[in-house]
Motif scaffolding. Structure first.
Motif, PDB file in Angstrom:
ATOM      1  N   UNK B  16     100.828  38.526  54.883  1.00 31.41           N
ATOM      2  CA  UNK B  16      99.885  39.251  54.038  1.00 31.41           C
ATOM      3  C   UNK B  16      98.619  39.691  54.750  1.00 31.41           C
ATOM      4  N   UNK B  17      98.355  39.116  55.912  1.00 26.58           N
ATOM      5  CA  UNK B  17      97.173  39.496  56.675  1.00 26.58           C
ATOM      6  C   UNK B  17      97.441  40.766  57.485  1.00 26.58           C
ATOM      7  N   UNK B  18      96.368  41.431  57.875  1.00 26.26           N
ATOM      8  CA  UNK B  18      96.476  42.600  58.745  1.00 26.26           C
ATOM      9  C   UNK B  18      96.230  42.183  60.189  1.00 26.26           C
ATOM     10  N   UNK B  19      96.927  42.818  61.101  1.00 24.42           N
ATOM     11  CA  UNK B  19      96.720  42.546  62.525  1.00 24.42           C
ATOM     12  C   UNK B  19      96.623  43.865  63.277  1.00 24.42           C
ATOM     13  N   UNK B  20      95.904  43.832  64.384  1.00 23.65           N
ATOM     14  CA  UNK B  20      95.761  45.016  65.234  1.00 23.65           C
ATOM     15  C   UNK B  20      95.940  44.618  66.682  1.00 23.65           C
ATOM     16  N   UNK B  21      96.746  45.398  67.392  1.00 19.46           N
ATOM     17  CA  UNK B  21      96.988  45.166  68.805  1.00 19.46           C
ATOM     18  C   UNK B  21      96.420  46.349  69.589  1.00 19.46           C
ATOM     19  N   UNK B  79      99.283  46.563  61.840  1.00 22.49           N
ATOM     20  CA  UNK B  79     100.275  46.214  60.823  1.00 22.49           C
ATOM     21  C   UNK B  79      99.516  45.650  59.630  1.00 22.49           C
ATOM     22  N   UNK B  80      99.689  46.286  58.499  1.00 22.18           N
ATOM     23  CA  UNK B  80      99.035  45.816  57.278  1.00 22.18           C
ATOM     24  C   UNK B  80     100.001  44.955  56.467  1.00 22.18           C
ATOM     25  N   UNK B  85     109.275  39.186  58.715  1.00 21.97           N
ATOM     26  CA  UNK B  85     110.162  40.040  59.491  1.00 21.97           C
ATOM     27  C   UNK B  85     109.451  40.861  60.546  1.00 21.97           C
ATOM     28  N   UNK B  86     108.130  40.866  60.496  1.00 16.51           N
ATOM     29  CA  UNK B  86     107.368  41.586  61.522  1.00 16.51           C
ATOM     30  C   UNK B  86     107.221  40.763  62.796  1.00 16.51           C
TER      31      UNK B  86
END
Lengths: 111, 117
Positions: B16-21, B79-80, B85-86
């Protein structure tokens, strides 16, 4: 979609030649054969590519059959650092967005 | 040639959290690619940029995923509302392409490994 078939794994003795086969019977006339390898915990590394002639560079040799339906990557003197997953890919020249890597061949180089 | 750099190397996040690479390509490389790799499989194409323009997106890139390359140099992949599965390795690659330029092969970074708990 799988365009290549590779053995799941292979063993090779250190110092001997490693010959990795790849079948690509549905290859099109404008498609090249590329080889990449991926050492554990690293990104894939380019090895070599070719169209129909055999190719050699400082890392390896690529032998493509005359009908282009199969190829062999040769590492002439395998070392322990060559242990990796080797991917054979076919695709248009430098059209990497169309590449399908598949599962590759895990090469285990043993002392 | 300092190679393709990716940050962070590892990311653990809750569902449920957002991540940024972030990806920093090799300087002067005009094309930048994002791939995803799950355990035991080869990399799968997600999207690519020519300078700042996003030219193609794979059907794997759901609407929760967004990639940018605002100044044609570094790129970000966000990814929001992450799902389990991510969980995968996210690889960035770059190359120099052009009619009068040497067409280099893809150079990959060492990836960002995402774990969604």
């Amino acid at each position: 979609d799988a365009k290549t078939t590779q053995p799941t794994s292979m063993d090779c003795a250190e110092g001997r030649a490693a010959n990795l086969p790849c079948n690509h019977s549905t290859i099109s006339g404008n498609e090249y054969v590329y080889w990449y390898r991926q050492i554990h915990s690293q990104g894939p590394q380019y090895i070599i590519h070719g169209l129909k002639n055999n190719e050699t560079n400082e890392m390896a040799s690529l032998i493509i059959t005359e009908d282009r339906k199969s190829s062999t990557l040769i590492l002439p003197h395998a070392t322990l650092r060559d242990t990796a997953v080797y991917y054979c890919i076919v695709g248009p020249l430098y059209n990497f967005n169309k590449f399908y890597f598949g599962s590759g061949t895990k090469l285990n180089v043993k002392p | 040639d300092t190679g393709v750099s990716q940050d962070p190397r590892h990311k653990i996040t809750k569902r449920g959290q957002n991540v940024t690479f972030r990806c920093d390509p090799i300087s002067e490389h005009n094309r930048l690619y994002w791939y995803r790799q799950t355990l035991g499989q080869g990399p799968e194409f997600l999207t690519y940029f020519q300078n700042e323009a996003q030219l193609e997106k794979s059907r794997l890139l759901s609407d929760r995923f967004s990639a940018e390359r605002p100044k044609g140099s570094f790129s970000t992949l966000e990814i929001q509302r992450t799902e389990q599965g991510d969980s995968a390795m996210y690889l960035c690659a770059s190359r120099l392409a052009g009619q009068r330029s040497y067409n280099s092969p893809l150079h990959f970074g060492n990836g960002t490994r995402l774990t969604v708990t």
